[in-house]
Design an enzyme around this catalytic site. Structure first.
Site, PDB file in Angstrom:
ATOM      1  NE  ARG A 108      -3.925   0.634   1.995  1.00  0.00           N
ATOM      2  CZ  ARG A 108      -4.940   0.941   2.603  1.00  0.00           C
ATOM      3  NH1 ARG A 108      -5.040   1.620   3.770  1.00  0.00           N
ATOM      4  NH2 ARG A 108      -6.110   0.172   2.013  1.00  0.00           N
ATOM      5  CG  HIS A 135      -8.409   0.064  -2.541  1.00  0.00           C
ATOM      6  ND1 HIS A 135      -7.569  -1.059  -2.280  1.00  0.00           N
ATOM      7  CD2 HIS A 135      -9.128   0.422  -1.376  1.00  0.00           C
ATOM      8  CE1 HIS A 135      -7.882  -1.220  -0.936  1.00  0.00           C
ATOM      9  NE2 HIS A 135      -8.671  -0.379  -0.421  1.00  0.00           N
ATOM     10  CD  GLN A 138     -12.983  -1.919  -0.291  1.00  0.00           C
ATOM     11  OE1 GLN A 138     -12.256  -1.661   0.708  1.00  0.00           O
ATOM     12  NE2 GLN A 138     -14.158  -2.675  -0.251  1.00  0.00           N
ATOM     13  CG  ASP A 230     -13.361   6.538  -0.756  1.00  0.00           C
ATOM     14  OD1 ASP A 230     -13.125   6.421   0.470  1.00  0.00           O
ATOM     15  OD2 ASP A 230     -12.533   6.438  -1.568  1.00  0.00           O
ATOM     16  CB  CYS A 270     -14.098   1.270   0.220  1.00  0.00           C
ATOM     17  SG  CYS A 270     -13.641   3.031   0.411  1.00  0.00           S
ATOM     18  NE  ARG A 298     -10.201  -5.262   0.864  1.00  0.00           N
ATOM     19  CZ  ARG A 298      -9.313  -4.303   1.242  1.00  0.00           C
ATOM     20  NH1 ARG A 298      -9.907  -3.020   1.680  1.00  0.00           N
ATOM     21  NH2 ARG A 298      -8.089  -4.345   0.993  1.00  0.00           N
TER      22      ARG A 298
HETATM   23  N1  NVA Z   1      -9.928   6.985  -1.266  1.00  0.00           N
HETATM   24  C1  NVA Z   1      -9.549   6.252   0.126  1.00  0.00           C
HETATM   25  C2  NVA Z   1      -9.653   4.870   0.066  1.00  0.00           C
HETATM   26  C3  NVA Z   1      -9.527   4.349   1.587  1.00  0.00           C
HETATM   27  C4  NVA Z   1      -9.606   2.676   1.605  1.00  0.00           C
HETATM   28  C5  NVA Z   1      -7.919   6.786   0.398  1.00  0.00           C
HETATM   29  O1  NVA Z   1      -7.230   6.628  -0.541  1.00  0.00           O
HETATM   30  O2  NVA Z   1      -7.804   7.113   1.576  1.00  0.00           O
HETATM   31  N1   CP Z   2     -11.162  -0.125   2.654  1.00  0.00           N
HETATM   32  C1   CP Z   2      -9.728  -0.063   2.999  1.00  0.00           C
HETATM   33  O1   CP Z   2      -8.883  -0.444   2.368  1.00  0.00           O
HETATM   34  O2   CP Z   2      -9.624   0.132   4.419  1.00  0.00           O
HETATM   35  P1   CP Z   2      -8.068   0.241   5.152  1.00  0.00           P
HETATM   36  O3   CP Z   2      -7.625   1.718   4.677  1.00  0.00           O
HETATM   37  O4   CP Z   2      -8.501   0.305   6.554  1.00  0.00           O
HETATM   38  O5   CP Z   2      -7.314  -0.801   4.758  1.00  0.00           O
END
Ligand code: NVA
Ligand code: CP
Length: 310
Positions: A108, A135, A138, A230, A270, A298
């Site tokens: 990540r 993502h 997800q 989101d 998500c 997930r």
């Molecule tokens: N769009 C959000 C998704 C979090 C799971 C982010 O990138 O922070």
């Molecule tokens: N939805 C998701 O990816 O959550 P986290 O940021 O908690 O991993």
């Protein structure tokens, strides 16, 4: 017919065919059933997954770590600051070295290009656990949830309301590949990448599904089976925070907006969520919300992915 997916990276859903995505979803259904009936399934005994994080996480970290354990393997949580990566070792060398110790890497981070560089150095499967652009894990969970709730995916319509971001991109690509229409409502300046929207449009065309971007949330939810939102401010975007919150203030998913969708429409997110910002508490905590089934999925979708690629 099942395809052999051993060794395949999950960098974005671009590289996965409709059949391959369905193979993950069908495997996930089966693995979820195994867990419900207490059947132990451990195809990854003796295997390890390195998990590199340069952004925070609750769901991704815990579902991958618990998932590897359930499949008989082991996961290592690696904060980028604790790796030599934080002191200038290249991401390609990191991929080469980790490939000598473990059997898969989940990462990540910010730049999609870094995930691709890691995969270029690695000789083992690399899984994108979120970048600024995509993502995909997800969306595998989201598609599984939609399939469970409706018994089909093709022919449905999703309205994505809010910031055009990594989630929007992956939902458009995954949805289009499986024949689901995805319409995004975002204000000017916060729309998804035009190049990704055009790519998703080209994927959707043969199935009769549509992909599009509109300015009005009310227009987007017309005829929608799924309302998705989101956070307005994604990780790493705090510099724009006040400007984004102001521009997106009219894009909250409210009970009134839900009422304008199809009867029986579901609400998805998500997570993490900010009640009172992108979604009203009555919606996310209300009867149409499936967000916790979605979060659970997930685990099942990723267990399927891990069991197929490692
Ligand atoms: N769009 C959000 C998704 C979090 C799971 C982010 O990138 O922070
Ligand atoms: N939805 C998701 O990816 O959550 P986290 O940021 O908690 O991993």
């Amino acid at each position: 017919m099942a395809v052999n997916l051993k060794g395949k990276d999950m960098l974005t859903l671009r590289d996965w065919s409709t059949e391959e995505i369905w193979q993950v979803l069908k495997t996930a259904e089966q693995l979820k059933m195994f867990r419900k009936i207490g059947h132990v399934y451990q195809p990854l005994q003796g295997k390890a997954l390195a998990m590199i994080f340069t952004k925070p996480s609750t769901r991704t970290r815990v579902s991958f770590e618990a998932g590897m354990f359930q499949l008989g393997g082991h996961a290592l949580y690696l904060s980028a600051n604790d790796l030599q990566l934080g002191r200038g070792e290249t991401i390609e060398d990191t991929g080469r070295v980790l490939s000598r110790y473990v059997d898969g890497i989940m990462i990540r981070t910010y730049k999609q290009a870094d995930v691709e560089r890691l995969a270029a150095g690695a000789t083992i499967p690399v899984i994108n656990g979120l970048t600024d652009d995509y993502h995909p894990c997800q969306v595998l969970a989201d598609l599984l949830t939609i399939y469970e709730k409706f018994g089909r995916i093709a022919g449905l319509k999703m309205a994505y309301i809010g910031d055009g971001n990594n989630m929007t991109h992956s939902l458009m690509i995954g949805g289009a590949k499986l024949g689901m229409s995805v319409v995004c409502a975002s204000p000017a300046g916060f729309t998804p990448s035009p190049a990704i929207v055009d790519y998703a449009k080209s994927l959707a065309a043969p199935s009769g599904a549509t992909v599009g971007v509109v300015a009005s949330a009310r227009d987007a939810v017309n005829g929608a089976d799924i309302i998705y939102t989101d956070v307005f401010v994604s990780m790493g975007q705090d510099a724009d925070r006040e400007q984004k919150l102001a521009a997106l203030a009219d894009y909250q998913v409210t009970p009134q907006l839900m009422a304008a969708a199809n009867p029986g429409a579901i609400f998805m997110h998500c997570l993490p969520a900010h009640r009172g910002e992108e979604v009203a508490a009555e919606v996310i905590d209300g009867p149409q919300s499936v967000v916790f089934d979605e979060a659970e999925n997930r685990l099942h979708a990723q267990n399927a992915l891990l069991s197929l690629v490692i």
